[in-house]
Design a protein around this motif. Structure first.
Motif, PDB file in Angstrom:
ATOM      1  N   GLN A  92      -9.108  77.946 -89.056  1.00 56.09           N
ATOM      2  CA  GLN A  92      -8.905  78.002 -87.607  1.00 56.09           C
ATOM      3  C   GLN A  92     -10.109  77.462 -86.841  1.00 56.09           C
ATOM      4  O   GLN A  92     -10.008  77.158 -85.657  1.00 56.09           O
ATOM      5  N   THR A 109       4.161  79.122 -96.180  1.00 59.19           N
ATOM      6  CA  THR A 109       3.270  80.033 -95.458  1.00 59.19           C
ATOM      7  C   THR A 109       3.334  81.429 -96.068  1.00 59.19           C
ATOM      8  O   THR A 109       4.420  81.976 -96.265  1.00 59.19           O
ATOM      9  N   ILE A 110       2.177  81.977 -96.369  1.00 57.45           N
ATOM     10  CA  ILE A 110       2.078  83.349 -96.877  1.00 57.45           C
ATOM     11  C   ILE A 110       1.203  84.139 -95.923  1.00 57.45           C
ATOM     12  O   ILE A 110       0.069  83.750 -95.644  1.00 57.45           O
ATOM     13  N   LYS A 111       1.720  85.238 -95.414  1.00 56.11           N
ATOM     14  CA  LYS A 111       0.956  86.084 -94.490  1.00 56.11           C
ATOM     15  C   LYS A 111       0.394  87.288 -95.244  1.00 56.11           C
ATOM     16  O   LYS A 111       1.138  88.050 -95.855  1.00 56.11           O
ATOM     17  N   LEU A 112      -0.923  87.420 -95.204  1.00 56.34           N
ATOM     18  CA  LEU A 112      -1.588  88.551 -95.846  1.00 56.34           C
ATOM     19  C   LEU A 112      -1.712  89.677 -94.832  1.00 56.34           C
ATOM     20  O   LEU A 112      -2.468  89.574 -93.869  1.00 56.34           O
ATOM     21  N   THR A 113      -0.986  90.739 -95.049  1.00 56.48           N
ATOM     22  CA  THR A 113      -0.949  91.827 -94.067  1.00 56.48           C
ATOM     23  C   THR A 113      -1.701  93.073 -94.499  1.00 56.48           C
ATOM     24  O   THR A 113      -1.909  93.979 -93.693  1.00 56.48           O
ATOM     25  N   ASN A 143      -5.034  94.985 -95.511  1.00 57.79           N
ATOM     26  CA  ASN A 143      -6.466  94.849 -95.268  1.00 57.79           C
ATOM     27  C   ASN A 143      -7.248  95.555 -96.373  1.00 57.79           C
ATOM     28  O   ASN A 143      -7.235  96.781 -96.462  1.00 57.79           O
ATOM     29  N   ASP A 201      -6.961  82.424 -89.666  1.00 60.39           N
ATOM     30  CA  ASP A 201      -6.336  83.395 -88.778  1.00 60.39           C
ATOM     31  C   ASP A 201      -6.358  82.810 -87.377  1.00 60.39           C
ATOM     32  O   ASP A 201      -7.437  82.618 -86.798  1.00 60.39           O
ATOM     33  N   ASP A 202      -5.175  82.521 -86.832  1.00 58.97           N
ATOM     34  CA  ASP A 202      -5.139  81.878 -85.512  1.00 58.97           C
ATOM     35  C   ASP A 202      -5.614  82.790 -84.395  1.00 58.97           C
ATOM     36  O   ASP A 202      -5.822  82.346 -83.267  1.00 58.97           O
ATOM     37  N   ASP A 203      -5.838  84.073 -84.690  1.00 63.08           N
ATOM     38  CA  ASP A 203      -6.373  85.001 -83.683  1.00 63.08           C
ATOM     39  C   ASP A 203      -7.890  85.081 -83.713  1.00 63.08           C
ATOM     40  O   ASP A 203      -8.491  85.792 -82.917  1.00 63.08           O
TER      41      ASP A 203
END
Length: 266
Positions: free
Chosen positions: A179, A232-236, A238, A204-206
């Motif tokens: 990003q 696309t794989i989202k790692l949620t 933590n 992370d686009d945030d």
């Protein structure tokens, strides 16, 4: 907060428990050797700038500089621009050398510079300052930090055989903190990747924090438009922040909000 030191090796324990004088921890890359063996020697690891510099050292004959060129640091860049501003009879109070320094960096991170186009006069006599600065770098056989990526993209764009050579070396590409990349860095990756599609980026686009350095958030938002068949794989989950850390952070945030609310009411 308790820490399980037994899960750390001797060096990690030393780093965690030391709390006296300033501490420098050198993070080596021996773990890569332990995982994949001698093939680790073939892996190019580093920042965009260090990898580009490594390429440029090998391809110095494709540059406007001589082999063995140096890298000018920020202080020397500013010193050179101070002299140039003085020689061009520019009011340094009205047009500070630091402003020219910032604008030169900004221009060098554009495709116009990569494509060898002349800059516009963004501010008073910018073209003259830029031309004099470039002549200074050529005379002293130096390049600046911004040139590292721009020159690499330039030679990859204009030399088909060289581009194919490096595409063969970089058959698999992994990029962290994607990003925070800018457009020139994206072009570098695109040129190295070719049509193979064997590129993995993590980001992370945030969390883009380098907008002031030209980071282009569209690089991550439009990744599936720039490359084919993107998965696309989202790692949620933590794993970095423990419940204790999250509790402490949320408590501090809550206290800060309460203090701000109370101060407004007063």
């Amino acid at each position: 907060m308790s820490i399980n030191l037994s899960s750390l090796n001797k060096q990690q324990q030393d780093a965690v428990t030391y709390c006296d004088t300033p501490l420098l921890v050198i993070a080596g890359k021996l773990r890569l050797n332990a995982i994949i063996g001698n093939k680790a020697e073939q892996v190019w690891m580093g920042t965009f700038h260090s990898i580009c510099l490594r390429i440029l050292r090998k391809e110095a004959h494709n540059l406007p500089l001589k082999k063995g060129f140096g890298i000018i640091d920020q202080d020397d860049r500013l010193s050179a621009l101070k002299n140039i501003v003085k020689e061009l009879n520019i009011d340094h109070k009205k047009y500070p050398p630091k402003q020219y320094l910032w604008m030169i960096s900004n221009f060098k991170n554009s495709m116009d510079y990569v494509e060898n186009k002349d800059p516009d006069d963004f501010i008073h006599k910018f073209t003259d300052v830029f031309t004099a600065y470039q002549k200074y770098l050529e005379f002293t056989n130096m390049m600046d930090f911004d040139d590292m990526i721009a020159y690499t993209v330039r030679i990859l764009l204009t030399n088909d055989s060289l581009r194919k050579f490096y595409q063969n070396i970089f058959q698999y590409i992994l990029v962290d903190e994607y990003q925070d990349t800018n457009y020139i860095q994206f072009m570098f990756l695109k040129l190295l990747n070719g049509d193979t599609g064997k590129i993995c980026v993590v980001g992370d686009d945030d969390q883009s924090i380098y907008g002031w350095r030209g980071a282009e958030i569209r690089n991550i938002l439009d990744f599936d438009k720039h490359f084919k068949n993107v998965k696309t794989i989202k790692l949620t989950v933590n794993y970095r922040s423990t419940p204790d850390i999250l509790f402490a952070a949320n408590t501090l945030i809550a206290l800060w909000i309460i203090s701000k609310t109370c101060s407004r009411k007063m």
